[in-house]
Design an enzyme around this catalytic site. Structure first.
Site, PDB file in Angstrom:
ATOM      1  N   SER A 181     118.757  47.949  84.289  1.00  0.00           N
ATOM      2  CA  SER A 181     118.771  48.487  82.926  1.00  0.00           C
ATOM      3  C   SER A 181     117.673  49.544  82.758  1.00  0.00           C
ATOM      4  O   SER A 181     117.621  50.489  83.540  1.00  0.00           O
ATOM      5  CB  SER A 181     118.620  47.324  81.936  1.00  0.00           C
ATOM      6  OG  SER A 181     118.851  47.756  80.632  1.00  0.00           O
ATOM      7  N   ASP A 278     129.915  49.213  80.253  1.00  0.00           N
ATOM      8  CA  ASP A 278     128.590  48.614  80.133  1.00  0.00           C
ATOM      9  C   ASP A 278     128.377  48.119  78.704  1.00  0.00           C
ATOM     10  O   ASP A 278     128.329  48.893  77.748  1.00  0.00           O
ATOM     11  CB  ASP A 278     127.520  49.637  80.505  1.00  0.00           C
ATOM     12  CG  ASP A 278     126.140  49.003  80.547  1.00  0.00           C
ATOM     13  OD1 ASP A 278     125.552  48.966  81.635  1.00  0.00           O
ATOM     14  OD2 ASP A 278     125.647  48.540  79.499  1.00  0.00           O
ATOM     15  N   HIS A 341     126.321  43.734  81.621  1.00  0.00           N
ATOM     16  CA  HIS A 341     125.140  44.596  81.756  1.00  0.00           C
ATOM     17  C   HIS A 341     124.168  43.907  82.706  1.00  0.00           C
ATOM     18  O   HIS A 341     123.626  42.862  82.386  1.00  0.00           O
ATOM     19  CB  HIS A 341     124.491  44.809  80.387  1.00  0.00           C
ATOM     20  CG  HIS A 341     123.338  45.774  80.415  1.00  0.00           C
ATOM     21  ND1 HIS A 341     123.481  47.093  80.766  1.00  0.00           N
ATOM     22  CD2 HIS A 341     122.025  45.602  80.151  1.00  0.00           C
ATOM     23  CE1 HIS A 341     122.296  47.700  80.696  1.00  0.00           C
ATOM     24  NE2 HIS A 341     121.406  46.814  80.335  1.00  0.00           N
TER      25      HIS A 341
END
Ligand code: NAG
Ligand code: NAG
Ligand code: NAG
Ligand code: NAG
Ligand code: NAG
Ligand code: NAG
Ligand code: NAG
Ligand code: NAG
Length: 399
Positions: A181, A278, A341
């Protein structure tokens, strides 16, 4: 009599020590994914000035490599979004994303990859380092002024690298800088700098796990997305010279935080792990202003037709953006169709659930890292997120 007591005491003491040793050996043999924290107090001093948002020292977790993996290093930069103003960052001062005071004393090692050779053949015996995120700038901030919110992400990165180099990383043969991330974005932005730290290594490569935040110029919210990263850059004082000059000379430097604009400027081989859908980007990166959008990104079954269209459009844009960079052969690409994610933080993400072209993420990354095979697979079979065999959501109507 006295002697006897002494002997007995010795005996029991020895037995006790043996017991402790065998217990701790058992624990470590059993539980070697449970790694304790290293707090870098020495980094706080003025010379380095590397601190978290709240002024606390940076922290990481290191599990030593062994056997022929002793000189191989797999680093993972933890993520946790960004914050862009004192008010916005305030909540971060009392949680683990802005302070090492709130970091767990030990972690079940980040990506939780197994140290079982059968299950994780390429990386099972590497040094693994889980770098704690506490700057909320993708490890890029560099504001001299000390305020209630100290913004020094780049210094945190440098201080941790210095410490790891001193702990043996300078002898690395193989090394990977990865991150998830916001940490995945950090891994891309620091990739070439990391490679320069290891001039004698055989192979140095980088991996971004769900860090490919797209601009999607032609989709709604594009201006907001650009503005948001400009805010990250301004608030954290991200230095222009910490971004690739070949990008900053072409465009507004704040756009050089967007992976699609810098990917060709990164010289070190890079692997991108993404989903075509995502969940974090869809939910939070201004793709929709509808009041029930959050509900939709939490449970696709309640999406309206127009929301489903927004998800489809995002999927097209993400894949197109990655397709455009796939001519760079050193780039590895693994894009699956599950709503998600992040992958490396759990064993199933790394070794299990996601399979493209017969390979798990670990296998695809292993082949690419050791130059056994390139890997660029983008799933085009699903125009909406698929759920079967995707670990997070199970829904019957979209598979
Ligand atoms: C990990 O080890 C620490 C001690 O080093 C222990 O306190 C903690 O409970 C362990 N965590 C788990 C999940 O086993
Ligand atoms: C390693 O993994 C294999 C396959 O999952 C399993 O059969 C074996 O028992 C594991 N070995 C250890 C030491 O856990
Ligand atoms: C900084 O923190 C102090 C003490 O908590 C507080 O009094 C002050 O208002 C804060 N300053 C800003 C600019 O938020
Ligand atoms: C960027 O910062 C400005 C000034 O603080 C603020 O008004 C604006 O809402 C921010 N935009 C985004 C997308 O965060
Ligand atoms: C949401 O609203 C803002 C401000 O009105 C606008 O700039 C943006 O394009 C809108 N985003 C979407 C996805 O409609
Ligand atoms: C959306 O979620 C919120 C809670 O997050 C809930 O209160 C609301 O009823 C939901 N709306 C719909 C249309 O499902
Ligand atoms: C990590 O591994 C441990 C031990 O095998 C397991 O208990 C834990 O649930 C795993 N965590 C994740 C996030 O996969
Ligand atoms: C789901 O995974 C199982 C076991 O890994 C496999 O046999 C099956 O074909 C997969 N199903 C789909 C729809 O991919």
């Amino acid at each position: 009599m006295k002697k006897n007591i002494q002997t007995m005491v010795d005996y029991w003491l020895k037995l006790f020590i043996c017991l402790i040793i065998s217990m701790s050996t058992n624990i470590s043999a059993h539980d070697y994914n449970n790694i304790s924290i290293t707090i870098l107090d020495s980094a706080v001093a003025e010379a380095k000035g590397a601190v978290c948002l709240d002024g606390s020292p940076p922290a990481y977790y290191h599990a030593k490599g062994f056997g022929d993996g002793a000189n191989n290093w797999f680093l993972y930069l933890e993520g946790g979004g960004w914050c862009i103003s004192d008010e916005d960052c305030a909540v971060r001062l009392t949680d683990r994303s802005g302070s090492s005071k709130y970091k767990p004393k030990s972690v079940y090692f980040g990506q939780n990859k197994s140290q079982n050779q059968t299950e994780n053949p390429d990386f099972y015996n590497w040094n693994r380092v889980y770098v704690g995120y506490c700057d909320c700038s993708s490890y890029m901030g560099d504001v001299e002024l000390k305020t209630n919110v100290t913004r020094r992400g780049a210094r945190v990165f440098n201080a941790i690298m210095d410490d790891l180099l001193a702990k043996g990383m300078s002898n690395a043969e193989n090394a990977i800088l990865s991150g998830g991330s916001a940490g995945g974005l950090g891994a891309m932005l620091h990739c070439d700098g990391f490679s320069e730290l290891l001039p004698n290594a055989k192979r140095v490569k980088c991996i971004s796990d769900s860090g490919f935040f797209i601009h999607a110029k032609h989709l709604p919210g594009a201006d907001k997305r650009a503005e948001y990263y400009a805010n990250v850059s301004a608030y954290h004082g991200i230095r222009v010279d910490s971004l690739p000059s070949s990008c900053t000379s072409r465009m507004d430097e704040t756009l050089c935080l967007l992976p699609e604009n810098i990917i060709r400027d990164i010289k070190t081989p890079l692997f991108i792990v993404e989903t075509a859908f995502d969940q974090y980007q869809l939910a939070l990166n201004y793709f929709s202003n509808e009041s029930t959008w959050w509900n939709c990104t939490n449970n696709i079954e309640v999406c309206t037709p127009s929301q489903l269209q927004t998800i489809k459009d995002y999927g097209v844009a993400l894949r197109q953006t990655l397709q455009e960079i796939s001519d760079t052969t050193s780039v590895g690409i693994f894009v699956h169709p599950c709503f998600r994610h992040g992958h490396f933080y759990e064993k199933s993400g790394w070794e299990g659930s996601f399979i493209l072209g017969d390979k798990t993420i670990a296998q695809a990354v292993g082949d690419w890292f050791f130059d056994r095979a390139s890997f660029q697979v983008i799933d085009y079979d699903n125009e909406l997120p698929r759920f079967r065999n995707c670990s997070k959501f199970i829904a019957s109507s979209y598979i």
